[in-house]
Design a protein around this motif. Structure first.
Motif, PDB file in Angstrom:
ATOM      1  N   ALA A 196      57.820  44.249  51.912  1.00  0.00           N
ATOM      2  CA  ALA A 196      56.383  43.953  51.816  1.00  0.00           C
ATOM      3  C   ALA A 196      56.158  42.573  51.198  1.00  0.00           C
ATOM      4  CB  ALA A 196      55.669  45.025  51.007  1.00  0.00           C
ATOM      5  N   ALA A 197      56.907  42.247  50.168  1.00  0.00           N
ATOM      6  CA  ALA A 197      56.780  40.926  49.536  1.00  0.00           C
ATOM      7  C   ALA A 197      57.079  39.838  50.557  1.00  0.00           C
ATOM      8  CB  ALA A 197      57.714  40.822  48.336  1.00  0.00           C
ATOM      9  N   ASN A 198      58.120  40.014  51.345  1.00  0.00           N
ATOM     10  CA  ASN A 198      58.461  39.039  52.384  1.00  0.00           C
ATOM     11  C   ASN A 198      57.372  38.967  53.450  1.00  0.00           C
ATOM     12  OD1 ASN A 198      60.890  38.337  51.176  1.00  0.00           O
ATOM     13  ND2 ASN A 198      62.035  39.903  52.291  1.00  0.00           N
ATOM     14  N   ASN A 199      56.847  40.121  53.859  1.00  0.00           N
ATOM     15  CA  ASN A 199      55.839  40.170  54.914  1.00  0.00           C
ATOM     16  C   ASN A 199      54.533  39.480  54.520  1.00  0.00           C
ATOM     17  OD1 ASN A 199      57.565  41.552  56.600  1.00  0.00           O
ATOM     18  ND2 ASN A 199      56.656  43.557  56.211  1.00  0.00           N
ATOM     19  N   ILE A 200      54.217  39.483  53.238  1.00  0.00           N
ATOM     20  CA  ILE A 200      52.973  38.840  52.813  1.00  0.00           C
ATOM     21  C   ILE A 200      53.204  37.377  52.426  1.00  0.00           C
ATOM     22  CG2 ILE A 200      51.808  40.959  52.154  1.00  0.00           C
ATOM     23  CD1 ILE A 200      52.435  40.414  49.266  1.00  0.00           C
ATOM     24  N   GLY A 201      54.411  36.905  52.640  1.00  0.00           N
ATOM     25  CA  GLY A 201      54.703  35.490  52.446  1.00  0.00           C
ATOM     26  C   GLY A 201      55.163  35.103  51.061  1.00  0.00           C
ATOM     27  N   MET A 202      55.536  36.075  50.252  1.00  0.00           N
ATOM     28  CA  MET A 202      56.050  35.757  48.926  1.00  0.00           C
ATOM     29  C   MET A 202      57.515  35.348  49.048  1.00  0.00           C
ATOM     30  SD  MET A 202      54.295  38.673  46.555  1.00  0.00           S
ATOM     31  CE  MET A 202      54.170  37.689  45.067  1.00  0.00           C
ATOM     32  N   THR A 203      57.915  34.396  48.220  1.00  0.00           N
ATOM     33  CA  THR A 203      59.277  33.872  48.259  1.00  0.00           C
ATOM     34  C   THR A 203      59.997  34.213  46.959  1.00  0.00           C
ATOM     35  OG1 THR A 203      58.515  32.036  49.635  1.00  0.00           O
ATOM     36  CG2 THR A 203      60.646  31.779  48.537  1.00  0.00           C
ATOM     37  N   GLU A 204      61.168  34.813  47.111  1.00  0.00           N
ATOM     38  CA  GLU A 204      61.986  35.113  45.938  1.00  0.00           C
ATOM     39  C   GLU A 204      62.371  33.804  45.256  1.00  0.00           C
ATOM     40  OE1 GLU A 204      66.260  37.170  44.716  1.00  0.00           O
ATOM     41  OE2 GLU A 204      65.502  37.463  46.739  1.00  0.00           O
ATOM     42  N   ASP A 214      51.759  51.281  44.751  1.00  0.00           N
ATOM     43  CA  ASP A 214      50.965  50.526  43.782  1.00  0.00           C
ATOM     44  C   ASP A 214      51.473  49.090  43.661  1.00  0.00           C
ATOM     45  OD1 ASP A 214      49.480  52.829  43.286  1.00  0.00           O
ATOM     46  OD2 ASP A 214      50.614  53.352  41.482  1.00  0.00           O
ATOM     47  N   ILE A 215      52.788  48.939  43.660  1.00  0.00           N
ATOM     48  CA  ILE A 215      53.388  47.606  43.565  1.00  0.00           C
ATOM     49  C   ILE A 215      53.016  46.776  44.785  1.00  0.00           C
ATOM     50  CG2 ILE A 215      55.578  46.332  43.593  1.00  0.00           C
ATOM     51  CD1 ILE A 215      56.727  48.634  41.838  1.00  0.00           C
ATOM     52  N   ILE A 216      53.106  47.364  45.961  1.00  0.00           N
ATOM     53  CA  ILE A 216      52.766  46.645  47.191  1.00  0.00           C
ATOM     54  C   ILE A 216      51.295  46.236  47.189  1.00  0.00           C
ATOM     55  CG2 ILE A 216      52.510  46.890  49.700  1.00  0.00           C
ATOM     56  CD1 ILE A 216      55.129  48.632  49.546  1.00  0.00           C
ATOM     57  N   ALA A 217      50.413  47.139  46.793  1.00  0.00           N
ATOM     58  CA  ALA A 217      48.984  46.808  46.715  1.00  0.00           C
ATOM     59  C   ALA A 217      48.749  45.670  45.738  1.00  0.00           C
ATOM     60  CB  ALA A 217      48.184  48.045  46.315  1.00  0.00           C
ATOM     61  N   TYR A 218      49.455  45.682  44.626  1.00  0.00           N
ATOM     62  CA  TYR A 218      49.320  44.619  43.632  1.00  0.00           C
ATOM     63  C   TYR A 218      49.803  43.278  44.190  1.00  0.00           C
ATOM     64  CZ  TYR A 218      49.778  41.989  39.300  1.00  0.00           C
ATOM     65  OH  TYR A 218      49.671  41.024  38.325  1.00  0.00           O
ATOM     66  N   LEU A 219      50.948  43.290  44.866  1.00  0.00           N
ATOM     67  CA  LEU A 219      51.476  42.066  45.452  1.00  0.00           C
ATOM     68  C   LEU A 219      50.531  41.505  46.518  1.00  0.00           C
ATOM     69  CD1 LEU A 219      55.269  42.977  45.831  1.00  0.00           C
ATOM     70  CD2 LEU A 219      54.190  41.577  44.035  1.00  0.00           C
ATOM     71  N   GLU A 220      49.954  42.373  47.323  1.00  0.00           N
ATOM     72  CA  GLU A 220      49.005  41.941  48.347  1.00  0.00           C
ATOM     73  C   GLU A 220      47.784  41.294  47.696  1.00  0.00           C
ATOM     74  OE1 GLU A 220      48.437  45.572  50.510  1.00  0.00           O
ATOM     75  OE2 GLU A 220      50.093  45.118  51.893  1.00  0.00           O
ATOM     76  N   LYS A 221      47.299  41.888  46.622  1.00  0.00           N
ATOM     77  CA  LYS A 221      46.147  41.332  45.893  1.00  0.00           C
ATOM     78  C   LYS A 221      46.501  39.972  45.313  1.00  0.00           C
ATOM     79  CE  LYS A 221      42.956  42.422  42.157  1.00  0.00           C
ATOM     80  NZ  LYS A 221      42.591  43.386  41.114  1.00  0.00           N
TER      81      LYS A 221
END
Length: 82
Positions: free
Chosen positions: A19-27, A70-77
């Protein structure tokens, strides 16, 4: 920086990572991935901070949470704010 405590063999952890990758977040830029498999220092940190050994586990400043949805929703926000 957001810290994600994950275990590669955990399907819920893989779900959060994907999910983090899909929303464009970079490790390394948007979040830090910390290995938290059984017996690792990361797992001990999860227990120390949150009181449980459950993963995935997110830490963002004073905010801590366990549940993958909850974590995914938070990351999306967070991604929408950035």
């Amino acid at each position: 920086m957001i810290q994600l405590y994950l275990w590669d063999e955990c399907p819920f952890c893989r779900k959060v990572s994907q999910a983090a990758n899909n929303i464009g977040m970079t490790e390394g830029v948007d979040y830090q991935k910390i290995a938290a498999g059984p017996g690792t220092p990361g797992r001990l940190t999860v227990q120390s901070i949150g009181g449980k050994t459950m993963v995935p586990f997110l830490v963002d400043g004073d905010l801590c949470m366990y549940e993958s949805a909850d974590i995914i929703a938070y990351l999306e926000k967070k991604a929408k704010i950035a």
